[in-house]
Motif scaffolding. Structure first.
Motif, short mmCIF file in Angstrom:
data_model
loop_
_atom_site.label_atom_id
_atom_site.label_comp_id
_atom_site.label_asym_id
_atom_site.label_seq_id
_atom_site.Cartn_x
_atom_site.Cartn_y
_atom_site.Cartn_z
N THR A 155 34.00 38.25 46.55
CA THR A 155 34.50 39.01 45.31
C THR A 155 34.16 40.47 45.62
O THR A 155 34.21 40.94 46.60
N PHE B 39 32.47 44.51 43.68
CA PHE B 39 31.81 45.24 42.49
C PHE B 39 31.80 46.60 42.94
O PHE B 39 31.88 46.87 43.97
N SER C 219 34.07 45.42 37.00
CA SER C 219 33.03 45.39 37.77
C SER C 219 31.78 44.39 37.21
O SER C 219 30.75 45.18 37.21
N MET C 220 31.93 43.39 37.31
CA MET C 220 31.16 42.20 36.81
C MET C 220 30.51 42.61 35.74
O MET C 220 29.35 42.17 35.33
N PRO D 13 36.41 41.56 40.38
CA PRO D 13 35.48 42.17 39.48
C PRO D 13 35.73 42.09 38.00
O PRO D 13 35.11 42.57 37.36
#
Length: 336
Positions: free
Chosen positions: A323, A325, A110-111, A304
């Motif tokens: 993308t 997240f 998640s980034m 992510p």
């Protein structure tokens, strides 16, 4: 075809998601052979010296799906003995976060920042195991049955047998069952095989709706773990980075060559080449094949996961960037 027909009547647009299962993101499945599956480096090491001129190379440390291809057998002196940097009693720091720097593992979810690949201990003069120029490719001295016949110079040496095998990644669904292999995203031949077998028949059937209700193809986010080699990786690395990576491969096995700084620069070049090849041979190729069929793409190519990809490069041929997240919640630890 029913959904496409209804969408066309209602004036709706559809994106066809060709992702095979929920856990890997990139395409794959039961039709993917071990030869076309995602690859990782694997190796074994053995001590050598003047008193051991002939010996049988040991089996590589990991072998997946029975697939293995050799890269080289390398010999090099050990200025500090057999202990790896970072081992108790070695007196030397390890190359930090090596599993992330070799692109063999994702750096987070998640980034999350991938700062692990940037952390470096300071170089200390004389801490190197060997110089890159001291690494000798002894592959031609290994017989078909794996016996090395080579005369070592005095002192302690290490022999590294290094090659590549399949990634341990498997596709799965909510049952947890393993349902096939993830595609080698650095191989254009693997992508073309999959397109011909799995995607082209769908588009043939959907031809009346392409450009009308069927507008885009999609793949999910990268959730496939690490990958760091493919069949022509050596040649691609040489062309893109300007030097042969093979003499530097003991760094992947934890050795410091020439200096800590030089070793980390090689690992950066390794990751950069992986990212280049994924962008060109997976995301760009996906867009090129789709365009020939009159379709755009919007793969979730920006994450992510902290994968060995360059998200900005991966967007360059997408119809629009995409993308995902997640944020922490009570459901399975995360939520959108």
């Amino acid at each position: 075809m029913h959904a496409l027909a209804v969408a066309q009547k209602l004036g709706l647009e559809i994106s066809l998601n060709v992702t095979s299962r929920w856990n890997v993101g990139i395409i794959g499945g039961s039709t993917v052979t071990p030869q076309d599956a995602m690859k990782q480096l694997t190796f074994s090491r053995k001590r050598g010296g003047r008193r051991r001129l002939h010996y049988r190379a040991t089996r590589v440390s990991a072998l997946t799906n029975g697939f293995y291809r050799p890269i080289a057998t390398l010999a090099y002196p050990l200025r500090h003995g057999a202990l790896l940097p970072g081992a108790a009693g070695s007196g030397r720091a390890a190359i930090e976060d090596l599993q992330f720097k070799t692109a063999s593992k994702e750096t987070g979810f998640s980034m999350q920042p991938s700062s692990q690949v940037l952390r470096n201990a300071s170089s200390v003069p004389g801490e190197e195991d060997a110089g890159v120029n001291e690494v000798v490719d002894v592959s031609s001295h290994v017989s078909a049955d794996g016996v090395l016949r080579w005369t070592f110079s005095s002192g302690a040496w290490e022999v590294l047998r290094i090659g590549y095998t399949d990634s341990p990644m498997r596709l799965s669904d909510s049952t947890g069952a393993r349902l096939g292999l993830a595609l080698d995203a650095m191989s254009p031949q693997a992508f073309d095989d999959y397109w011909r077998q799995a995607i082209s028949p769908l588009l043939d059937a959907a031809k009346p709706y392409i450009g009308a209700s069927l507008r885009f193809l999609v793949t999910d986010s990268w959730e496939a773990g690490g990958t760091n080699w493919t069949a022509d990786f050596r040649e691609q690395f040489l062309r893109r980075r300007g030097y042969d990576p093979v003499s530097y491969l003991p760094i992947v096995a934890g050795r410091i060559l020439t200096s800590r700084d030089r070793s980390n620069r090689f690992l950066f070049d390794l990751r950069r080449t992986v990212a280049d090849l994924i962008a060109i041979n997976y995301y760009d190729r996906f867009a090129e094949h789709a365009k020939k069929r009159g379709l755009g793409t919007h793969p979730e190519s920006g994450g992510p996961h902290g994968a060995p990809i360059d998200a900005l490069e991966n967007f360059r041929n997408s119809s629009y960037p995409q993308t995902e997240f997640w944020a922490v919640s009570g459901w399975h630890g995360y939520r959108i």
